[in-house]
Design a protein around this motif. Structure first.
Motif, PDB file in Angstrom:
ATOM      1  N   TRP A 172      29.401  37.682  52.902  1.00 47.71           N
ATOM      2  CA  TRP A 172      30.074  38.239  51.655  1.00 47.71           C
ATOM      3  C   TRP A 172      31.216  37.217  50.787  1.00 47.71           C
ATOM      4  O   TRP A 172      31.787  36.321  51.359  1.00 47.71           O
ATOM      5  N   VAL A 173      31.316  37.634  49.435  1.00 49.96           N
ATOM      6  CA  VAL A 173      32.043  36.813  48.544  1.00 49.96           C
ATOM      7  C   VAL A 173      32.601  37.986  47.875  1.00 49.96           C
ATOM      8  O   VAL A 173      31.858  38.995  47.562  1.00 49.96           O
ATOM      9  N   ALA A 174      33.707  37.464  46.880  1.00 52.35           N
ATOM     10  CA  ALA A 174      34.388  38.431  46.332  1.00 52.35           C
ATOM     11  C   ALA A 174      33.598  39.221  45.165  1.00 52.35           C
ATOM     12  O   ALA A 174      33.898  40.266  45.021  1.00 52.35           O
ATOM     13  N   GLY A 175      32.813  38.175  44.416  1.00 52.85           N
ATOM     14  CA  GLY A 175      32.094  38.857  43.508  1.00 52.85           C
ATOM     15  C   GLY A 175      31.314  39.575  43.597  1.00 52.85           C
ATOM     16  O   GLY A 175      30.926  40.731  42.766  1.00 52.85           O
ATOM     17  N   GLU A 176      30.402  39.577  44.711  1.00 59.09           N
ATOM     18  CA  GLU A 176      29.454  40.668  45.357  1.00 59.09           C
ATOM     19  C   GLU A 176      30.004  41.987  45.662  1.00 59.09           C
ATOM     20  O   GLU A 176      29.463  42.911  45.223  1.00 59.09           O
ATOM     21  N   VAL A 177      31.102  41.626  46.172  1.00 62.82           N
ATOM     22  CA  VAL A 177      31.744  43.215  46.630  1.00 62.82           C
ATOM     23  C   VAL A 177      32.512  43.788  45.447  1.00 62.82           C
ATOM     24  O   VAL A 177      32.431  45.021  45.299  1.00 62.82           O
ATOM     25  N   ALA A 237      31.735  48.152  41.269  1.00 59.91           N
ATOM     26  CA  ALA A 237      31.610  48.516  39.730  1.00 59.91           C
ATOM     27  C   ALA A 237      32.836  48.060  38.974  1.00 59.91           C
ATOM     28  O   ALA A 237      33.396  48.501  38.065  1.00 59.91           O
ATOM     29  N   MET A 238      33.322  46.799  39.436  1.00 61.69           N
ATOM     30  CA  MET A 238      34.530  46.241  38.796  1.00 61.69           C
ATOM     31  C   MET A 238      34.265  44.685  38.750  1.00 61.69           C
ATOM     32  O   MET A 238      33.670  44.206  39.697  1.00 61.69           O
ATOM     33  N   SER A 239      35.170  44.061  37.974  1.00 61.94           N
ATOM     34  CA  SER A 239      35.364  42.974  37.815  1.00 61.94           C
ATOM     35  C   SER A 239      36.161  42.113  39.032  1.00 61.94           C
ATOM     36  O   SER A 239      36.581  42.783  39.614  1.00 61.94           O
ATOM     37  N   GLU A 240      35.759  40.807  39.332  1.00 58.40           N
ATOM     38  CA  GLU A 240      36.514  40.303  40.423  1.00 58.40           C
ATOM     39  C   GLU A 240      37.835  40.196  40.181  1.00 58.40           C
ATOM     40  O   GLU A 240      38.805  40.528  40.990  1.00 58.40           O
ATOM     41  N   ALA A 241      38.425  39.994  39.078  1.00 58.40           N
ATOM     42  CA  ALA A 241      39.818  40.200  38.530  1.00 58.40           C
ATOM     43  C   ALA A 241      40.377  41.563  38.732  1.00 58.40           C
ATOM     44  O   ALA A 241      41.534  41.582  39.437  1.00 58.40           O
ATOM     45  N   THR A 242      39.565  42.453  38.588  1.00 56.26           N
ATOM     46  CA  THR A 242      40.076  44.021  38.705  1.00 56.26           C
ATOM     47  C   THR A 242      40.165  44.044  40.270  1.00 56.26           C
ATOM     48  O   THR A 242      41.035  44.896  40.742  1.00 56.26           O
ATOM     49  N   MET A 243      39.321  43.576  41.036  1.00 63.84           N
ATOM     50  CA  MET A 243      39.299  44.105  42.407  1.00 63.84           C
ATOM     51  C   MET A 243      40.418  43.429  42.903  1.00 63.84           C
ATOM     52  O   MET A 243      41.184  44.002  44.151  1.00 63.84           O
ATOM     53  N   ARG A 244      40.843  42.059  42.561  1.00 61.41           N
ATOM     54  CA  ARG A 244      41.952  41.578  43.173  1.00 61.41           C
ATOM     55  C   ARG A 244      43.041  42.263  42.736  1.00 61.41           C
ATOM     56  O   ARG A 244      44.183  42.314  43.660  1.00 61.41           O
TER      57      ARG A 244
END
Length: 260
Positions: free
Chosen positions: A175-180, A185-192
Motif C-alpha cells: 500500500w502507498v498513500a496515493g493509491e489509498v 476519491a481524494m488527493s493525497e494532500a487532502t487525505m493527509r
C-alpha cells in the motif's frame, strides 16, 4: 463459524505492554487465566481478572497489558462482533447513553461465562441453519443490554477505521498513500489533512495495522513467525521482528514462550 461473529483462543507467555491498540469492531475478551490491564485515554486505569469479560467498543484506542500468572500463560477467548449484529440490538440506544469506553462485566456479579457458552455452543453446532445461528448470536448482546451494558454502534466514519478496513483487505499488498487516497476519491494532500485530525499519518496507520495483525496471529495461531511476517506485508522476518520489538518492546517469539 459465523461470518458475523469470530472467536479466537488467545495465549501469551510473557507480560508485555501494547500501546495504541485500535479496535475497529466490537471486541469481547473473556479472561480465562491471568489478568488484563488497560489504560484508556479518558477512563484511566482498569483491570480485568480471571472470569471477567472486558468489552472494547469500535473506535477504542488503548494501552493494554496481558499478565500471565506463575508459570502459566495468559489465556482468554476473544469474540468479535460485526457492526450489523451490534446495530441489531443497540441501534435505538441514544449515542449519549451508549458507552464509548471499555466496560468490565465482573464474574462475581454477572457470570459472563454463561454467554460465552452460548456463543461457543452456537458457533460449534454444525447442524444449526445459518439463520438460526444469527438469531442465537444476538442473545449475548441482548443479555448484555438487559444487564445494563450499552454498546455504541459502528464508527465507520472514523478516518482510521476506514483506512484500516481497506488495508485489512490485503495486508501483504504494498500500500502507498496515493493509491489509498484514490480509493477514497481524494488527493493525497487532502487525505493527509483528513488523517491529521486523528493524530496518525498514513505510514503509522499502515505499520500499526500490520503489527497488530501480527500480534493477533502470534497470540491465536501456531503459524511460523516467518509466515506471519509475510502475511502481514513485511519484506523479511527480521524486518517484522525489528518493527515489532521497536513498538512493543518484546520479541515476537516471546509472545509464545516466556523469556529465559
Amino acid at each position: 463459524m459465523s461470518h458475523q461473529v469470530s472467536i479466537y483462543p488467545i495465549s501469551q507467555a510473557t507480560t508485555a505492554t501494547f500501546t495504541e491498540l485500535y479496535f475497529r469492531l466490537t471486541f469481547l475478551f473473556f479472561i480465562q487465566r491471568g489478568s488484563k490491564y488497560v489504560l484508556h485515554p479518558t477512563q484511566g486505569e482498569m483491570q480485568g481478572e480471571e472470569g471477567d469479560l472486558m468489552i472494547f467498543p469500535p473506535g477504542a484506542m488503548v494501552t493494554m497489558e496481558n499478565r500471565p500468572v506463575m508459570n502459566e500463560n495468559y489465556r482468554a477467548l476473544g469474540v468479535c462482533f460485526t457492526h450489523d449484529l451490534v446495530d441489531g440490538v443497540f441501534s435505538d440506544v441514544p449515542r449519549t447513553q451508549a458507552e464509548k469506553g471499555v466496560q468490565i462485566v465482573r464474574a462475581s456479579e454477572h457470570n459472563p461465562s454463561d454467554i460465552l457458552s452460548l456463543i461457543t455452543d452456537t458457533l460449534n453446532n454444525a447442524s444449526l441453519p445459518e439463520m438460526i445461528k444469527q438469531y442465537r448470536l444476538l442473545e449475548p448482546l441482548l443479555w448484555l443490554r438487559a444487564q445494563g451494558f450499552n454498546l455504541p454502534t459502528q464508527v465507520e466514519d472514523d478516518p482510521i477505521s476506514q483506512v484500516r478496513r481497506l488495508i485489512e483487505t490485503d495486508l501483504s499488498h504494498p500500500w502507498v498513500a496515493g493509491e489509498v487516497a484514490n480509493h477514497f476519491a481524494m488527493s493525497e494532500a487532502t487525505m493527509r489533512r483528513w488523517l491529521s485530525k486523528t493524530g496518525q499519518g498514513f505510514a503509522k496507520i499502515l505499520l500499526h495495522t500490520r503489527l497488530e495483525r501480527g500480534l493477533s496471529l502470534l497470540q491465536t495461531t501456531d503459524s511460523q513467525i516467518s509466515a506471519i511476517a509475510m502475511d502481514c506485508g513485511f519484506k523479511t522476518p527480521s524486518h517484522f521482528s525489528d518493527a515489532f520489538q521497536n513498538r512493543f518492546r518484546i520479541r515476537p517469539k516471546d509472545i509464545r514462550s516466556a523469556k529465559g
